[in-house]
Design a protein around this motif. Structure first.
Motif, PDB file in Angstrom:
ATOM      1  N   GLU A   1       0.826  -1.211   0.000  1.00 20.99           N
ATOM      2  CA  GLU A   1       0.000   0.000   0.000  1.00 20.99           C
ATOM      3  C   GLU A   1       0.859   1.259   0.000  1.00 20.99           C
ATOM      4  O   GLU A   1       0.524   2.270  -0.638  1.00 20.99           O
ATOM      5  N   LEU A   2       1.985   1.163   0.699  1.00 22.73           N
ATOM      6  CA  LEU A   2       2.896   2.314   0.759  1.00 22.73           C
ATOM      7  C   LEU A   2       3.464   2.624  -0.613  1.00 22.73           C
ATOM      8  O   LEU A   2       3.571   3.800  -1.008  1.00 22.73           O
ATOM      9  N   GLN A   3       3.795   1.608  -1.387  1.00 21.43           N
ATOM     10  CA  GLN A   3       4.312   1.821  -2.741  1.00 21.43           C
ATOM     11  C   GLN A   3       3.238   2.441  -3.642  1.00 21.43           C
ATOM     12  O   GLN A   3       3.516   3.327  -4.454  1.00 21.43           O
ATOM     13  N   SER A   4       1.998   1.943  -3.471  1.00 18.71           N
ATOM     14  CA  SER A   4       0.899   2.507  -4.263  1.00 18.71           C
ATOM     15  C   SER A   4       0.687   3.980  -3.921  1.00 18.71           C
ATOM     16  O   SER A   4       0.470   4.816  -4.813  1.00 18.71           O
ATOM     17  N   LEU A   5       0.776   4.270  -2.621  1.00 19.81           N
ATOM     18  CA  LEU A   5       0.630   5.676  -2.214  1.00 19.81           C
ATOM     19  C   LEU A   5       1.762   6.536  -2.753  1.00 19.81           C
ATOM     20  O   LEU A   5       1.544   7.691  -3.150  1.00 19.81           O
ATOM     21  N   ASP A   6       2.958   5.996  -2.771  1.00 16.90           N
ATOM     22  CA  ASP A   6       4.102   6.741  -3.322  1.00 16.90           C
ATOM     23  C   ASP A   6       3.855   7.117  -4.779  1.00 16.90           C
ATOM     24  O   ASP A   6       4.140   8.246  -5.209  1.00 16.90           O
ATOM     25  N   GLN A   7       3.292   6.161  -5.539  1.00 21.25           N
ATOM     26  CA  GLN A   7       3.012   6.430  -6.946  1.00 21.25           C
ATOM     27  C   GLN A   7       1.924   7.499  -7.101  1.00 21.25           C
ATOM     28  O   GLN A   7       2.029   8.406  -7.933  1.00 21.25           O
ATOM     29  N   GLN A   8       0.882   7.389  -6.279  1.00 21.73           N
ATOM     30  CA  GLN A   8      -0.198   8.376  -6.342  1.00 21.73           C
ATOM     31  C   GLN A   8       0.283   9.767  -5.931  1.00 21.73           C
ATOM     32  O   GLN A   8      -0.099  10.777  -6.539  1.00 21.73           O
ATOM     33  N   VAL A   9       1.110   9.831  -4.911  1.00 15.61           N
ATOM     34  CA  VAL A   9       1.648  11.120  -4.481  1.00 15.61           C
ATOM     35  C   VAL A   9       2.508  11.729  -5.580  1.00 15.61           C
ATOM     36  O   VAL A   9       2.471  12.946  -5.827  1.00 15.61           O
ATOM     37  N   ALA A  10       3.277  10.890  -6.267  1.00 20.36           N
ATOM     38  CA  ALA A  10       4.121  11.388  -7.359  1.00 20.36           C
ATOM     39  C   ALA A  10       3.260  11.944  -8.496  1.00 20.36           C
ATOM     40  O   ALA A  10       3.566  12.998  -9.080  1.00 20.36           O
ATOM     41  N   GLU A  11       2.152  11.243  -8.818  1.00 18.85           N
ATOM     42  CA  GLU A  11       1.250  11.736  -9.874  1.00 18.85           C
ATOM     43  C   GLU A  11       0.612  13.066  -9.470  1.00 18.85           C
ATOM     44  O   GLU A  11       0.508  13.989 -10.282  1.00 18.85           O
ATOM     45  N   LEU A  12       0.182  13.156  -8.220  1.00 13.40           N
ATOM     46  CA  LEU A  12      -0.402  14.415  -7.753  1.00 13.40           C
ATOM     47  C   LEU A  12       0.611  15.542  -7.766  1.00 13.40           C
ATOM     48  O   LEU A  12       0.273  16.707  -8.044  1.00 13.40           O
ATOM     49  N   GLU A  13       1.852  15.212  -7.465  1.00  8.01           N
ATOM     50  CA  GLU A  13       2.916  16.224  -7.519  1.00  8.01           C
ATOM     51  C   GLU A  13       3.098  16.743  -8.932  1.00  8.01           C
ATOM     52  O   GLU A  13       3.265  17.963  -9.155  1.00  8.01           O
ATOM     53  N   GLN A  14       3.033  15.842  -9.928  1.00  4.93           N
ATOM     54  CA  GLN A  14       3.149  16.257 -11.323  1.00  4.93           C
ATOM     55  C   GLN A  14       1.964  17.151 -11.718  1.00  4.93           C
ATOM     56  O   GLN A  14       2.143  18.171 -12.400  1.00  4.93           O
ATOM     57  N   GLN A  15       0.753  16.736 -11.302  1.00  2.00           N
ATOM     58  CA  GLN A  15      -0.417  17.565 -11.602  1.00  2.00           C
ATOM     59  C   GLN A  15      -0.298  18.950 -10.959  1.00  2.00           C
ATOM     60  O   GLN A  15      -0.646  19.966 -11.575  1.00  2.00           O
ATOM     61  N   GLN A  16       0.197  18.973  -9.750  1.00  2.00           N
ATOM     62  CA  GLN A  16       0.366  20.250  -9.056  1.00  2.00           C
ATOM     63  C   GLN A  16       1.336  21.155  -9.807  1.00  2.00           C
ATOM     64  O   GLN A  16       1.055  22.343 -10.020  1.00  2.00           O
ATOM     65  N   GLN A  17       2.460  20.608 -10.210  1.00  2.00           N
ATOM     66  CA  GLN A  17       3.449  21.400 -10.940  1.00  2.00           C
ATOM     67  C   GLN A  17       2.892  21.887 -12.282  1.00  2.00           C
ATOM     68  O   GLN A  17       3.127  23.033 -12.693  1.00  2.00           O
ATOM     69  N   SER A  18       2.113  21.011 -12.967  1.00  4.90           N
ATOM     70  CA  SER A  18       1.525  21.399 -14.252  1.00  4.90           C
ATOM     71  C   SER A  18       0.509  22.531 -14.067  1.00  4.90           C
ATOM     72  O   SER A  18       0.489  23.503 -14.836  1.00  4.90           O
ATOM     73  N   LEU A  19      -0.318  22.410 -13.040  1.00  2.71           N
ATOM     74  CA  LEU A  19      -1.306  23.460 -12.782  1.00  2.71           C
ATOM     75  C   LEU A  19      -0.637  24.764 -12.368  1.00  2.71           C
ATOM     76  O   LEU A  19      -1.102  25.855 -12.760  1.00  2.71           O
ATOM     77  N   ILE A  20       0.419  24.669 -11.595  1.00  2.00           N
ATOM     78  CA  ILE A  20       1.137  25.888 -11.200  1.00  2.00           C
ATOM     79  C   ILE A  20       1.716  26.586 -12.425  1.00  2.00           C
ATOM     80  O   ILE A  20       1.654  27.817 -12.558  1.00  2.00           O
ATOM     81  N   GLN A  21       2.263  25.788 -13.353  1.00  4.19           N
ATOM     82  CA  GLN A  21       2.818  26.367 -14.572  1.00  4.19           C
ATOM     83  C   GLN A  21       1.720  27.024 -15.422  1.00  4.19           C
ATOM     84  O   GLN A  21       1.893  28.140 -15.935  1.00  4.19           O
ATOM     85  N   LYS A  22       0.575  26.341 -15.542  1.00  2.00           N
ATOM     86  CA  LYS A  22      -0.537  26.911 -16.308  1.00  2.00           C
ATOM     87  C   LYS A  22      -1.077  28.169 -15.621  1.00  2.00           C
ATOM     88  O   LYS A  22      -1.447  29.140 -16.297  1.00  2.00           O
ATOM     89  N   GLU A  23      -1.111  28.135 -14.303  1.00  3.23           N
ATOM     90  CA  GLU A  23      -1.589  29.306 -13.571  1.00  3.23           C
ATOM     91  C   GLU A  23      -0.683  30.510 -13.814  1.00  3.23           C
ATOM     92  O   GLU A  23      -1.153  31.645 -13.990  1.00  3.23           O
ATOM     93  N   GLN A  24       0.610  30.277 -13.853  1.00  5.83           N
ATOM     94  CA  GLN A  24       1.550  31.364 -14.112  1.00  5.83           C
ATOM     95  C   GLN A  24       1.389  31.906 -15.533  1.00  5.83           C
ATOM     96  O   GLN A  24       1.407  33.133 -15.749  1.00  5.83           O
ATOM     97  N   GLN A  25       1.214  30.992 -16.506  1.00  6.31           N
ATOM     98  CA  GLN A  25       1.019  31.420 -17.886  1.00  6.31           C
ATOM     99  C   GLN A  25      -0.278  32.218 -18.027  1.00  6.31           C
ATOM    100  O   GLN A  25      -0.310  33.265 -18.693  1.00  6.31           O
TER     101      GLN A  25
END
Length: 253
Positions: free
Chosen positions: A101-125
């Motif tokens: 479960e911890l590995q699955s959570l690590d993967q989900q957290v990584a995906e959310l981190e990517q989404q966060q960075q993408s949204l931050i970049q779009k927000e800046q643009q």
């Protein structure tokens, strides 16, 4: 019929577009567009906040599972040291499940981190575009206001504006009414000077129809009396003047 319907549709659309274009205020349109873009920016910010919240929740779950893995590993060691191999095996099995479960959570957290960075970049643009639009909006509004003021001043100076045209028509109507009143006043003065009003008053002084009939009878009697008197005078004059007339004729001969 189809061709006629198509032409009518085009004409109606053209009329509507003309009315909309006349009623549209560029300043209001630009402000509305700016407000819409600001709403989009707020939605992007809300999306970033939701992603960060979900990531934090998963990270908290990660921390809980990491503690559980350490705890189960410790319990397995203690059970094995106490000679309870079955209990140690159960603890290790739970440990393996928690690590999965911890590995699955690590993967989900990584995906959310990517989404966060993408949204931050779009927000800046988007913020950059909105800032540029705001600057351009103010420039266009200022230019439009200046052009509108210039047009109004020119229309007022030349008298070609709608309001000035209405004023001109009102002045023309006032002048026409004034000329008509002057002409009427002149006609009244001319009629009064000629005595037309006095004759009308004299004729109108008889009152009703009976008065007029009595007046006519009186006038007729006076005329008859004058006529009889004139006949009598002429008759008397002709009998006394006959010899004189004959003598005059003889002398002439």
């Amino acid at each position: 019929m189809a061709g006629m319907g198509g032409r009518m549709s085009i004409v109606i659309k053209a009329k509507i577009n003309k009315l909309l274009d006349k009623a549209e205020d560029p300043g209001e349109t630009l402000e509305y567009s700016y407000q819409r873009q600001m709403e989009l920016l707020q939605n992007v910010k809300k999306g970033i906040a939701d992603v960060v919240t979900s990531k934090k929740r998963l990270q908290m779950q990660q921390t809980k599972l990491e503690r559980q893995v350490v705890k189960l590993d410790t319990q397995a060691r203690q059970a094995l040291a106490a000679g309870q191999e079955d209990l140690a095996r159960t603890a290790l099995e739970r440990k393996q499940f928690a690590q999965g479960e911890l590995q699955s959570l690590d993967q989900q957290v990584a995906e959310l981190e990517q989404q966060q960075q993408s949204l931050i970049q779009k927000e800046q643009q988007l913020r950059t575009k909105i800032d540029q639009f705001r600057t351009k909006k103010e420039v266009i509004k200022a230019q439009y206001s200046a052009a509108e003021a210039s047009v109004k001043i020119s229309e007022a100076a030349t008298g070609v504006g709608e309001e000035m045209a209405d004023v001109g028509l009102a002045m023309q109507r006032a002048q026409d009414k004034t000329e008509n009143m002057r002409a009427r006043a002149g006609a009244m003065e001319e009629l009064e000077a000629s005595g037309a009003f006095d004759d009308n008053l004299a004729l109108g002084s008889g009152g009703d129809d009976i008065d007029r009939q009595l007046h006519e009878l009186t006038s007729q009697s006076a005329v008859d009396d004058d006529l009889a008197r004139m006949k009598a005078e002429l008759g008397a004059g002709s009998s006394g003047d006959a010899p004189a007339l004959e003598q005059g004729k003889g002398e002439g001969a």
